[in-house]
Write a protein that holds these residues in place. Structure first.
Motif, PDB file in Angstrom:
ATOM      1  N   THR A  58     -26.514  15.175  28.433  1.00  0.00           N
ATOM      2  CA  THR A  58     -25.328  16.023  28.516  1.00  0.00           C
ATOM      3  C   THR A  58     -25.317  17.113  27.455  1.00  0.00           C
ATOM      4  N   LEU A  59     -24.690  18.212  27.833  1.00  0.00           N
ATOM      5  CA  LEU A  59     -24.362  19.276  26.880  1.00  0.00           C
ATOM      6  C   LEU A  59     -23.113  18.802  26.153  1.00  0.00           C
ATOM      7  N   ILE A  85     -32.012  16.933  15.926  1.00  0.00           N
ATOM      8  CA  ILE A  85     -32.612  15.940  16.823  1.00  0.00           C
ATOM      9  C   ILE A  85     -31.848  15.945  18.134  1.00  0.00           C
ATOM     10  N   THR A  87     -32.549  18.543  21.120  1.00  0.00           N
ATOM     11  CA  THR A  87     -32.299  19.949  21.490  1.00  0.00           C
ATOM     12  C   THR A  87     -31.437  20.034  22.747  1.00  0.00           C
ATOM     13  N   SER A  89     -29.807  21.072  25.901  1.00  0.00           N
ATOM     14  CA  SER A  89     -29.701  22.389  26.530  1.00  0.00           C
ATOM     15  C   SER A  89     -30.074  23.519  25.575  1.00  0.00           C
ATOM     16  N   GLU A 107     -37.000  17.369  20.621  1.00  0.00           N
ATOM     17  CA  GLU A 107     -36.472  16.877  21.898  1.00  0.00           C
ATOM     18  C   GLU A 107     -37.568  16.017  22.532  1.00  0.00           C
ATOM     19  N   ALA A 133     -41.105  15.404  20.689  1.00  0.00           N
ATOM     20  CA  ALA A 133     -41.400  14.185  19.932  1.00  0.00           C
ATOM     21  C   ALA A 133     -40.161  13.315  19.847  1.00  0.00           C
ATOM     22  N   GLY A 136     -36.300  10.485  16.226  1.00  0.00           N
ATOM     23  CA  GLY A 136     -35.880   9.368  15.383  1.00  0.00           C
ATOM     24  C   GLY A 136     -36.836   9.144  14.217  1.00  0.00           C
ATOM     25  N   ALA A 151     -27.991  14.722  17.756  1.00  0.00           N
ATOM     26  CA  ALA A 151     -27.094  14.741  18.906  1.00  0.00           C
ATOM     27  C   ALA A 151     -27.330  13.523  19.792  1.00  0.00           C
ATOM     28  N   LEU A 207     -30.162   7.544  21.261  1.00  0.00           N
ATOM     29  CA  LEU A 207     -31.453   8.004  20.740  1.00  0.00           C
ATOM     30  C   LEU A 207     -32.523   7.066  21.295  1.00  0.00           C
TER      31      LEU A 207
HETATM   32  N1  SAH Z   1     -26.998  19.289  21.516  1.00  0.00           N
HETATM   33  C1  SAH Z   1     -27.456  19.040  22.850  1.00  0.00           C
HETATM   34  C2  SAH Z   1     -27.207  17.597  23.173  1.00  0.00           C
HETATM   35  C3  SAH Z   1     -28.031  17.090  24.268  1.00  0.00           C
HETATM   36  S1  SAH Z   1     -27.785  15.366  24.566  1.00  0.00           S
HETATM   37  C4  SAH Z   1     -26.684  19.920  23.803  1.00  0.00           C
HETATM   38  O1  SAH Z   1     -25.528  20.233  23.483  1.00  0.00           O
HETATM   39  O2  SAH Z   1     -27.204  20.276  24.843  1.00  0.00           O
HETATM   40  C5  SAH Z   1     -28.908  14.660  23.401  1.00  0.00           C
HETATM   41  C6  SAH Z   1     -30.344  14.997  23.561  1.00  0.00           C
HETATM   42  O3  SAH Z   1     -31.079  14.139  22.692  1.00  0.00           O
HETATM   43  C7  SAH Z   1     -30.917  14.777  24.949  1.00  0.00           C
HETATM   44  O4  SAH Z   1     -31.511  15.947  25.402  1.00  0.00           O
HETATM   45  C8  SAH Z   1     -31.963  13.677  24.741  1.00  0.00           C
HETATM   46  O5  SAH Z   1     -33.096  13.810  25.560  1.00  0.00           O
HETATM   47  C9  SAH Z   1     -32.311  13.865  23.290  1.00  0.00           C
HETATM   48  N2  SAH Z   1     -32.900  12.706  22.635  1.00  0.00           N
HETATM   49  C10 SAH Z   1     -32.586  11.386  22.776  1.00  0.00           C
HETATM   50  N3  SAH Z   1     -33.355  10.622  21.991  1.00  0.00           N
HETATM   51  C11 SAH Z   1     -34.191  11.482  21.336  1.00  0.00           C
HETATM   52  C12 SAH Z   1     -35.243  11.307  20.396  1.00  0.00           C
HETATM   53  N4  SAH Z   1     -35.593  10.102  19.944  1.00  0.00           N
HETATM   54  N5  SAH Z   1     -35.889  12.397  19.939  1.00  0.00           N
HETATM   55  C13 SAH Z   1     -35.561  13.642  20.369  1.00  0.00           C
HETATM   56  N6  SAH Z   1     -34.570  13.868  21.266  1.00  0.00           N
HETATM   57  C14 SAH Z   1     -33.902  12.806  21.740  1.00  0.00           C
END
Ligand code: SAH
Length: 213
Positions: A58-59, A85, A87, A89, A107, A133, A136, A151, A207
Motif C-alpha cells: 500500500t501507498l 526501507i 520504497t 510507490s 525495496e 534487497a 531489514g 515503511a 517487513l
Molecule cells: N512508503 C511506501 C510504502 C509502501 S508499503 C509508499 O508510500 O508507497 C511498504 C513497502 O515495504 C512495500 O513496498 C514492501 O514491498 C516493502 N518491504 C517490505 N519488507 C521489505 C524489506 N525487508 N526490504 C525492503 N522493502 C520491504
C-alpha cells in the motif's frame, strides 16, 4: 480530482491532524501524489487513506508520510545520509528527498522499485539510490546513516539497523505484528547504546525477508 483544490484540502487536513512543519506541508502540497498510483485509483490519491499499489502493498496514508517525515526532521541533527526501507510507490521517497543530501532506498519487490524509479526521474529527483534487497538488513555499504525510516513493520527491531545509525542517528520504524507501535530509536552519541520510545499505534505492511524479482 487531482486539482489544486483537492490537494489543498489534503494539506488542510494534515494541519487539522496536527502536522505543523511548514516545509513538510509545502513539499506535500507540491508532490503530485496521484502519479504514484495506478490510473484507475489516481482520483483517490488525496483522500485520507492508504491505497493499494499492487503486490499486496500500500501507498501510506498522507498523515503517516507527513508524520514520519516531520519526526525525522525534528529528531535528527542532520540528514546528509538517510536510508529508507520500503520504497513502495516512491511517494514517501519523493517527500523525503528534498530534505536529504543523499537518500538510499531499499525495496524487495522489483516491479514496484522500477515504477518508483521512473516516477522520481519524472519529478527530476536525482539524489536517490535504489537497492533491490531485504532492507531489514539495512544497506551497510552506504552507511552509517543520520536517519533510517522504515515503511514496513518487523516483529522486532533488527539490530543491524541500529548498528547502521551514525552517532546520534535516529531510526523511525513501526514495530509489531497484530499491534504495531511507531518507534523512535536514537543512538546515544557514538556508543552502542540506544534510546527507544514509542510514538503511537500504527498499521503498516510487514517487513518481509527475501527479494521478489
Ligand atoms: N512508503 C511506501 C510504502 C509502501 S508499503 C509508499 O508510500 O508507497 C511498504 C513497502 O515495504 C512495500 O513496498 C514492501 O514491498 C516493502 N518491504 C517490505 N519488507 C521489505 C524489506 N525487508 N526490504 C525492503 N522493502 C520491504
Amino acid at each position: 480530482m487531482t486539482s489544486e483544490r483537492t490537494r489543498e484540502r489534503m494539506i488542510q487536513r494534515l494541519v487539522e491532524q496536527g502536522i505543523t512543519n511548514v516545509q513538510v506541508l509545502e513539499i506535500m502540497r507540491q508532490v503530485p501524489r496521484h502519479i504514484f498510483l495506478d490510473e484507475a485509483l489516481s482520483h483517490r490519491a488525496y483522500e485520507d487513506t492508504a491505497l493499494p499499489i499492487g503486490h499486496g502493498q500500500t501507498l501510506s496514508q498522507p498523515y503517516i508520510v507527513a508524520h514520519m517525515t516531520e519526526r525525522l526532521l525534528g529528531a535528527a541533527a542532520k540528514l546528509d545520509r538517510v536510508l529508507e526501507i520500503g520504497t513502495g510507490s516512491g511517494y514517501q521517497t519523493a517527500v523525503l528527498a528534498p530534505f536529504v543530501k543523499q537518500l538510499y532506498s531499499a525495496e524487495r519487490i522489483r516491479p514496484l522499485q522500477e515504477l518508483a524509479r521512473k516516477r522520481l526521474r519524472q519529478l527530476s529527483i536525482h539524489n536517490v539510490q535504489f537497492s533491490l534487497a531485504d532492507g531489514g538488513l539495512g544497506w551497510p555499504e552506504k552507511g552509517p546513516y543520520d536517519a533510517i525510516l522504515s515503511a514496513a513493520a518487523p516483529a522486532k527491531i533488527p539490530h543491524s539497523l541500529k548498528q547502521q545509525l551514525a552517532p546520534d542517528g535516529v531510526l523511525v520504524i513501526p514495530v509489531g505484528e497484530d499491534k504495531q507501535m511507531l518507534t523512535q530509536v536514537t543512538r546515544l552519541g557514538a556508543s552502542d547504546e540506544y534510546d527507544e520510545k514509542t510514538i503511537g499505534a500504527v498499521k503498516f505492511v510487514p517487513l518481509l525477508a527475501g527479494v521478489v524479482r
